[in-house]
Structures are given as structure tokens and as C-alpha cells.
Design a protein around this motif. Structure first.
Motif, PDB file in Angstrom:
ATOM      1  N   ASP A  14       0.872  -1.169   0.000  1.00 23.96           N
ATOM      2  CA  ASP A  14       0.000   0.000   0.000  1.00 23.96           C
ATOM      3  C   ASP A  14       0.920   1.234   0.000  1.00 23.96           C
ATOM      4  O   ASP A  14       2.095   1.127   0.363  1.00 23.96           O
ATOM      5  CB  ASP A  14      -0.845  -0.045   1.287  1.00 23.96           C
ATOM      6  N   ASP A  16      -0.253   5.052   0.852  1.00 23.70           N
ATOM      7  CA  ASP A  16      -0.572   6.023   1.901  1.00 23.70           C
ATOM      8  C   ASP A  16      -0.424   5.437   3.291  1.00 23.70           C
ATOM      9  O   ASP A  16      -1.120   4.486   3.647  1.00 23.70           O
ATOM     10  CB  ASP A  16      -2.025   6.497   1.746  1.00 23.70           C
ATOM     11  N   GLY A  17       0.479   6.009   4.070  1.00 23.95           N
ATOM     12  CA  GLY A  17       0.611   5.577   5.457  1.00 23.95           C
ATOM     13  C   GLY A  17       1.451   4.322   5.625  1.00 23.95           C
ATOM     14  O   GLY A  17       1.793   3.960   6.744  1.00 23.95           O
ATOM     15  N   THR A  18       1.765   3.630   4.514  1.00 21.30           N
ATOM     16  CA  THR A  18       2.565   2.402   4.588  1.00 21.30           C
ATOM     17  C   THR A  18       3.984   2.659   4.083  1.00 21.30           C
ATOM     18  O   THR A  18       4.940   2.560   4.843  1.00 21.30           O
ATOM     19  CB  THR A  18       1.900   1.273   3.758  1.00 21.30           C
ATOM     20  N   GLU A 180       0.310  -3.337   4.705  1.00 20.31           N
ATOM     21  CA  GLU A 180      -0.731  -2.311   4.837  1.00 20.31           C
ATOM     22  C   GLU A 180      -0.619  -1.611   6.181  1.00 20.31           C
ATOM     23  O   GLU A 180      -0.026  -2.151   7.116  1.00 20.31           O
ATOM     24  CB  GLU A 180      -2.117  -2.976   4.755  1.00 20.31           C
ATOM     25  N   ASP A 181      -1.241  -0.433   6.282  1.00 21.36           N
ATOM     26  CA  ASP A 181      -1.212   0.283   7.564  1.00 21.36           C
ATOM     27  C   ASP A 181      -2.580   0.384   8.233  1.00 21.36           C
ATOM     28  O   ASP A 181      -2.658   0.803   9.381  1.00 21.36           O
ATOM     29  CB  ASP A 181      -0.676   1.717   7.370  1.00 21.36           C
ATOM     30  N   SER A 182      -3.657   0.022   7.508  1.00 19.95           N
ATOM     31  CA  SER A 182      -4.997   0.326   8.043  1.00 19.95           C
ATOM     32  C   SER A 182      -5.927  -0.883   7.993  1.00 19.95           C
ATOM     33  O   SER A 182      -5.664  -1.863   7.294  1.00 19.95           O
ATOM     34  CB  SER A 182      -5.627   1.448   7.220  1.00 19.95           C
TER      35      SER A 182
HETATM   36 MG   LIG Z   1      -2.883   3.070   3.717  1.00 18.97          MG
END
Ligand SMILES: [Mg+2]
Length: 236
Positions: A14, A16-18, A180-182
Motif C-alpha cells: 500500500d 498512503d501511510g505504509t 498495509e497500515d490500516s
Molecule cells: Mg494506507
């Protein structure tokens, strides 16, 4: 049928954020610039934006916000569409300025995987117009297949974007791992039949990541590095 161990061939990330810290200092800033340019009083502070992240997709997030702050459904959808186009332009500018950086540990993890012959891919619901220059600017050309929300409009937790990567690369789900982050991201990867490791950030620390195979503190967590080393050595 009993599970047959499959050698690791690919890791699908992923964005965004990862791979990058893009939410607070990237997307949030771009959304606020779009509000301002449109002469709207709306602004998202760090905390408000954290709550709004539960709504997946930038345009959907805007529509939700406009509706929940008193605009009619029609007005909210219309505003969201216009603002999202403008926000994408601001996001592109932030990317060009180098405002968005790799999360600590990501480069080392990518190096380790690459050295071991693992193919690196990306599955994001972000817009290609900023995703591609961002990945190229921060990481060079190390990602082989990049599927974005521009080609696959179904947002995570829908598995469509992961399924497209698997289809394009011909990896079996058992031979690939998602990062992933979410909660939405983990659900998308698992629904596509992938194992998923989670590297939450400050915004997603409280997400339900129970379906992840491993929840690490971040891409620089030694636990995550050791876990990948075991996968590379053929262990489960
Ligand atoms: Mg993300």
C-alpha cells in the motif's frame, strides 16, 4: 486440501501511510489548500483529519464532510468532485516539492527484499497522477507493477486492486504478501487471498488489524524484519 508451502515471490505494498507518511503532511494539507482556493471556510486539523480517515477515498471523504456540515446531498457530491480535482493538483505539487517522505525503515526493507529476488508491487486506491511521481521521486523505479485507484475505482476494503495486481503479475496469492497500515487495507488484502502484515502509523494505531498475519510497530520494527527473513528462508 492441505496447505502446501509456497516460496515467497512478491510483496505488494500500500502507499498512503505504509510506504510514505502522506496523510498528515500531504493529503490533509492538499485538502486544506483546495478549500482555501475555492473560498470555503472549511479546514481539517490533524485530529479531525484522523477521524475522517475512516471514510476511504478522497472524494468520498469530502462528500461525507460537506454533508455532515449541513450541505445537501447534491451540493455535497458536486463540491466533492470539484474540490477533489483541485486537491489532486495540490498533492502533485507537494510531491514535486519533496514534502512526502518514506517511512523510517522502508528503504532497508525494500533493499532486503530486492536483494533476495522478491518482486515489489504496489496496490493503492490513490490517484495515479500523484502516486506515480511520488513513488518515482522517493523510491526510483523499484516497483514493477503499480495499480492505482485510477484503473480500479473500487476502494479498499474491496479486494479489486489486489486482485488486479495478482492478475497482471500472475503470482498466486499464496506466493505474495501484502503490507498495509490500516483496517481497510488489511481487509482488502485478506479478501484477495493474501497474507498481510500491518505497519500501523499514528493515525491507524487503533484500527482493527486482527486479520493481519503480523502487526509490527512500523517498517523499521526488528520483529517485522525478522519475520520477512524467515519468509525468505522458506519458513512460515
Ligand atoms: Mg494506507
Amino acid at each position: 486440501m492441505a496447505d502446501v508451502p509456497v516460496a515467497l515471490e512478491a510483496v505488494i505494498f500500500d502507499v498512503d501511510g505504509t510506504l510514505v507518511d502522506s496523510e498528515r503532511d500531504g493529503h490533509r494539507v492538499a485538502f486544506n489548500a483546495a478549500f482555501e482556493a475555492a473560498g470555503l471556510p472549511d479546514r481539517w486539523d490533524v485530529e479531525t483529519y484522523g477521524q475522517l480517515l475512516r471514510v476511504a477515498g478522497g472524494e468520498q471523504r469530502l462528500a461525507f464532510w460537506f454533508e455532515s456540515t449541513g450541505r445537501s446531498r447534491g451540493e455535497a457530491l458536486d463540491l466533492a468532485q470539484r474540490l477533489h480535482r483541485r486537491k489532486t493538483q495540490y498533492m502533485q505539487a507537494l510531491v514535486t516539492e519533496g514534502a512526502i517522505q518514506a517511512r523510517p525503515g522502508v528503504r532497508r526493507l525494500l533493499d532486503m527484499l530486492e536483494t533476495n529476488g522478491i518482486a515489489l508491487h504496489v496496490a493503492t486506491t490513490g490517484t495515479r497522477a500523484w502516486v506515480e511521481p511520488l513513488l518515482h521521486g522517493v523510491f526510483g523505479s523499484r516497483f514493477h507493477t503499480i495499480v492505482t485507484g485510477t484503473e480500479v475505482p473500487q476502494l479498499k476494503p474491496d479486494p479489486a486492486v489486489y486482485e488486479r495486481v495478482l492478475q497482471l503479475t500472475c503470482h498466486r496469492p499464496g506466493a505474495a504478501i501484502a503490507v498495509e497500515d490500516s483496517a481497510n487495507g488489511v481487509r482488502a488484502a485478506v479478501a484477495a487471498g493474501l497474507r498481510c502484515v500491518a505497519v500501523p502509523n499514528a493515525y491507524t494505531r487503533d484500527d482493527d488489524l486482527a486479520r493481519a498475519t503480523l502487526v509490527a510497530d512500523g517498517p523499521d520494527d526488528p520483529v517485522l524484519v525478522r519475520w520477512f527473513q524467515r519468509q525468505l528462508a522458506g519458513g512460515g
